[in-house]
Enzyme design. Structure first.
Site, short mmCIF file in Angstrom:
data_model
loop_
_atom_site.label_atom_id
_atom_site.label_comp_id
_atom_site.label_asym_id
_atom_site.label_seq_id
_atom_site.Cartn_x
_atom_site.Cartn_y
_atom_site.Cartn_z
N ASP A 185 0.88 -1.16 0.00
CA ASP A 185 0.00 0.00 0.00
C ASP A 185 0.93 1.22 0.00
O ASP A 185 2.09 1.11 0.40
CB ASP A 185 -0.86 -0.03 1.26
CG ASP A 185 -1.64 1.26 1.46
OD1 ASP A 185 -2.29 1.71 0.50
OD2 ASP A 185 -1.56 1.83 2.56
N ASP A 200 -0.16 5.06 0.75
CA ASP A 200 -0.45 6.08 1.76
C ASP A 200 -0.35 5.52 3.18
O ASP A 200 -0.96 4.50 3.49
CB ASP A 200 -1.85 6.67 1.54
CG ASP A 200 -1.95 7.38 0.19
OD1 ASP A 200 -0.98 8.06 -0.18
OD2 ASP A 200 -2.99 7.25 -0.48
#
Length: 222
Positions: free
Chosen positions: A21, A23
Site C-alpha cells: 500500500d 499512503d
C-alpha cells in the site's frame, strides 16, 4: 485465520511477489489529504479519509465524496507532484532487498496515479507495476470524475489485484503489506498480510493481520 509469526516470516522470505500500500505505508502521509490541503479543503477531506480507513464507509463512497470536495485540476496536481514524496524510513532498503532477491514489487493503492508515479520512480519500481486510481478531467483541466473500472476504486479492489497477479503472472506466494482495512481484505487470495503500523496504528488491522510490524527494519532483519 491468522498464522504464527514464525510461519509469516517463512512466507515473507520465500514469496515471489509483494504488494505495498502507498499512503501511510510506503509514504508517511496520505496523498489525497495532501492534495486536499494544497487545494484548501484539508479538514473536510481528512474526516472522510479516517472513515474510509477505519472501515465505517465503503471506499468508493468516501473516494467519490473526497474528490467532489477537492475537485483537483490538472494544474494543481502537476504542481503538487513536483514535491518529492515523503517516503517512510527503511522502505528504500526493503524494496532494494526484494529486487535483489528477484521478487516482483507492486504498489497497490487507492491513491491517484500522478501522485504514485514519483513514489514508484524513487523506489525503482516499474510504473507498469502500479495499480491505482485514474482521474478524468475536462478539456479546460477541471475535474470531471474518476475511472470506476479501476479495481482500486472500490472496496475489495486490492483483493481483485492480488487475484489477478496470482493468476496472470503465476505468483504462487504473494504478500500484501499495508496499514488499512482495505489492505487486509486482500488476504486471501494473498498468502500473507503484514500490517504496518510505522505511521499510524489501526486496531482492526493490528488484530486481524498475520504479522504486525511498526518499522521496515523488522522486515529487513527477519
Amino acid at each position: 485465520v491468522t498464522m504464527e509469526t514464525t510461519e509469516a516470516i517463512r512466507v515473507w522470505k520465500s514469496c515471489t511477489a509483494v504488494c505495498f500500500d502507498v499512503d501511510s505505508t510506503v509514504c508517511q502521509d496520505e496523498g489525497i489529504d495532501k492534495l486536499a490541503a494544497y487545494c484548501g479543503v484539508g479538514e473536510a477531506v481528512a474526516e472522510w479519509t479516517k472513515k474510509a480507513m477505519g472501515g465505517s464507509v465503503t471506499f468508493q463512497e468516501s473516494f467519490a465524496a473526497r474528490l467532489d470536495i477537492i475537485k483537483p485540476t490538472t494544474e494543481q496536481i502537476a504542481t503538487l507532484v513536483k514535491e518529492p514524496p515523503l517516503l517512510t524510513t527503511g522502505i528504500k532498503a526493503v524494496v532494494a532487498a526484494l529486487h535483489q532477491r528477484g521478487v516482483k514489487v507492486y504498489l497497490v493503492t487507492g491513491g491517484i496515479l500522478p501522485l504514485i508515479e514519483p513514489v514508484a520512480d524513487a523506489l525503482n519500481i516499474p510504473r507498469t507495476n502500479i495499480f491505482s486510481n485514474v482521474l478524468t478531467h475536462n478539456s479546460d483541466g477541471t475535474y470531471a470524475d474518476f475511472d470506476r473500472e479501476q479495481p482500486t476504486s472500490h472496496t475489495g479492489g486490492k483483493q481483485e489485484v492480488a487475484s489477478l497477479l496470482k493468476q496472470r503472472d503465476g505468483h504462487d506466494s504473494l504478500v500484501m503489506i499495508g496499514d488499512g482495512v482495505t489492505d487486509m481484505e486482500a488476504r486471501p487470495p494473498a498468502d500473507l498480510f503484514i500490517g504496518f503500523g510505522g505511521n499510524v496504528v489501526r486496531e482492526k488491522v493490528k488484530q486481524g493481520c498475520d504479522w504486525f510490524v511498526t518499522s521496515f527494519d523488522e522486515l529487513l532483519n527477519a
